[in-house]
Design a protein around this motif. Structure first.
Motif, PDB file in Angstrom:
ATOM      1  N   ARG A 136       1.249  -1.700  -0.194  1.00  0.00           N
ATOM      2  CA  ARG A 136      -0.113  -0.148  -0.127  1.00  0.00           C
ATOM      3  C   ARG A 136       1.001   1.227  -0.477  1.00  0.00           C
ATOM      4  NH1 ARG A 136      -4.494   0.302  -1.725  1.00  0.00           N
ATOM      5  NH2 ARG A 136      -6.129  -1.484  -0.910  1.00  0.00           N
ATOM      6  N   ARG A 175      -7.651  -0.068 -14.900  1.00  0.00           N
ATOM      7  CA  ARG A 175      -7.596   0.939 -13.500  1.00  0.00           C
ATOM      8  C   ARG A 175      -8.553   0.660 -12.136  1.00  0.00           C
ATOM      9  NH1 ARG A 175      -4.278   4.839 -12.583  1.00  0.00           N
ATOM     10  NH2 ARG A 175      -4.199   5.321 -15.079  1.00  0.00           N
ATOM     11  N   GLU A 177     -10.523  -1.030 -12.032  1.00  0.00           N
ATOM     12  CA  GLU A 177     -10.999  -2.902 -11.521  1.00  0.00           C
ATOM     13  C   GLU A 177     -10.591  -3.270  -9.955  1.00  0.00           C
ATOM     14  OE1 GLU A 177     -13.559  -4.220 -15.082  1.00  0.00           O
ATOM     15  OE2 GLU A 177     -11.258  -5.368 -14.488  1.00  0.00           O
ATOM     16  N   THR A 178      -9.015  -2.824  -9.970  1.00  0.00           N
ATOM     17  CA  THR A 178      -8.301  -2.588  -9.165  1.00  0.00           C
ATOM     18  C   THR A 178      -7.446  -2.115  -8.528  1.00  0.00           C
ATOM     19  OG1 THR A 178      -6.537  -2.430 -10.495  1.00  0.00           O
ATOM     20  CG2 THR A 178      -7.537  -4.753 -11.089  1.00  0.00           C
ATOM     21  N   THR A 179      -8.408  -0.590  -8.108  1.00  0.00           N
ATOM     22  CA  THR A 179      -7.648   0.055  -7.108  1.00  0.00           C
ATOM     23  C   THR A 179      -7.701  -0.549  -5.520  1.00  0.00           C
ATOM     24  OG1 THR A 179     -10.101   0.355  -6.693  1.00  0.00           O
ATOM     25  CG2 THR A 179      -9.462   1.783  -8.227  1.00  0.00           C
ATOM     26  N   HIS A 180      -8.819  -1.529  -5.789  1.00  0.00           N
ATOM     27  CA  HIS A 180      -8.277  -2.418  -3.664  1.00  0.00           C
ATOM     28  C   HIS A 180      -6.459  -3.358  -3.224  1.00  0.00           C
ATOM     29  CE1 HIS A 180      -9.303  -5.275  -7.062  1.00  0.00           C
ATOM     30  NE2 HIS A 180      -9.001  -6.137  -5.790  1.00  0.00           N
ATOM     31  N   LEU A 181      -6.166  -3.653  -4.893  1.00  0.00           N
ATOM     32  CA  LEU A 181      -5.008  -4.043  -4.926  1.00  0.00           C
ATOM     33  C   LEU A 181      -3.565  -3.143  -5.459  1.00  0.00           C
ATOM     34  CD1 LEU A 181      -5.372  -7.090  -6.879  1.00  0.00           C
ATOM     35  CD2 LEU A 181      -5.779  -6.983  -5.275  1.00  0.00           C
ATOM     36  N   ASN A 184      -0.124   0.447  -8.943  1.00  0.00           N
ATOM     37  CA  ASN A 184      -1.085   1.647  -9.841  1.00  0.00           C
ATOM     38  C   ASN A 184      -0.074   1.144 -11.626  1.00  0.00           C
ATOM     39  OD1 ASN A 184      -1.384   4.513 -10.061  1.00  0.00           O
ATOM     40  ND2 ASN A 184       0.913   5.289 -10.620  1.00  0.00           N
TER      41      ASN A 184
END
Length: 284
Positions: A136, A175, A177-181, A184
């Motif tokens: 993160r 992007r 769909e994967t903001t929780h991963l 960047n």
């Protein structure tokens, strides 16, 4: 040695890919350099090693990205030689200079494959490794070398515009769909650069284009662009518009498309004339 961050760069032997390789090396990354030009890659590796480093490592992967098995070869090289992947740079690309109706479907397919499908395939194969390497606080990064041609039409570049438009839409969706991963996505939208992509541009029949290109705005160096990309990567940016003039041109197209088209035809008049002359000669 394996504690250093790792960057994989396609099209690394020349142009923007080589400029990015130097930038990442200088800030402490180990590198996996991908290109079709084996001699070029070996020369680049030697140049980087001359700069000196006790911790960084360079691996070369000589593949034709358009051939089957290329992506698996890259993945295998990474898994055997590195334990992480922190940056993926989808840089390799090709363009053409030919009128839309005079461009063979083979040329369109080649441009779409290398500029759109290859980045998608490589990203899908390596996404899990990127996600496992990122955190993160310091996410892994996918850098896509797009183009403002993906935002607005550019005459004699129909296939290139289509490929870059598709690239933009795919990765912006990814992007979302994967903001929780911890990954960047940095989309880079350069204008005209002094790189080999234009020197190696295809004509409509698949041969090398011989007529001069028309341009909009200033032509910047690959080194200038690479420095901006590194800064954007490290600051966690999502999008990079290095040319404000070209960004305004894309917005102008959305607001006043008919006027934009008239102005573009005027700007590209010399190139359009050459294309029409070639077309007339072919018809006779």
């Amino acid at each position: 040695m394996m504690n250093t961050p790792v960057a994989l760069i396609t099209g690394a032997a020349n142009g923007l890919g080589w400029a990015l390789s130097q930038q990442f090396w200088q800030v402490g990354y180990s590198l996996c350099l991908v290109d079709l030009d084996q001699q070029g890659l070996e020369a680049r590796k030697a140049s980087l090693l001359e700069m000196g480093s006790n911790t960084q490592k360079i691996e070369l992967c000589t593949v034709n990205l358009l051939e089957s098995g290329a992506i698996e070869c890259i993945k295998d090289t990474l898994s055997r030689r590195f334990t992480s992947l922190d940056v993926l740079v989808n840089n390799a690309g090709i363009t053409h200079r030919s009128l839309a109706r005079e461009t063979s479907i083979d040329v369109i397919e080649k441009v779409m494959d290398l500029d759109f499908l290859v980045p998608v395939k490589l990203t899908q194969q390596l996404f899990e490794q990127l996600a496992n390497s990122g955190t993160r606080k310091k996410p892994a990064t996918i850098i896509n070398i797009g183009s403002m041609a993906g935002w607005m039409p550019v005459m004699a570049r129909s296939g290139y515009c289509a490929a870059k438009s598709a690239q933009h839409q795919y990765f912006e969706t990814l992007r979302a769909e994967t903001t929780h991963l911890p990954v960047n996505i940095l989309m880079v939208y350069p204008s005209f650069l002094a790189t080999d992509i234009e020197k190696n541009a295809l004509a409509g029949n698949g041969q090398k284009a011989t007529h001069a290109r028309s341009t909009i705005g200033n032509i910047q160096s690959a080194e200038w662009m690479a420095k901006q990309i590194i800064q954007a990567c490290h600051s966690g940016k999502s999008r990079l518009f290095p040319s404000k003039a070209i960004l305004l041109a894309s917005l102008f197209y959305r607001w006043f498309p008919a006027l934009y088209t008239r102005m573009m035809r005027r700007k590209f008049k010399s190139e359009l004339s050459v294309q029409l002359e070639v077309q007339e000669l072919a018809n006779h």
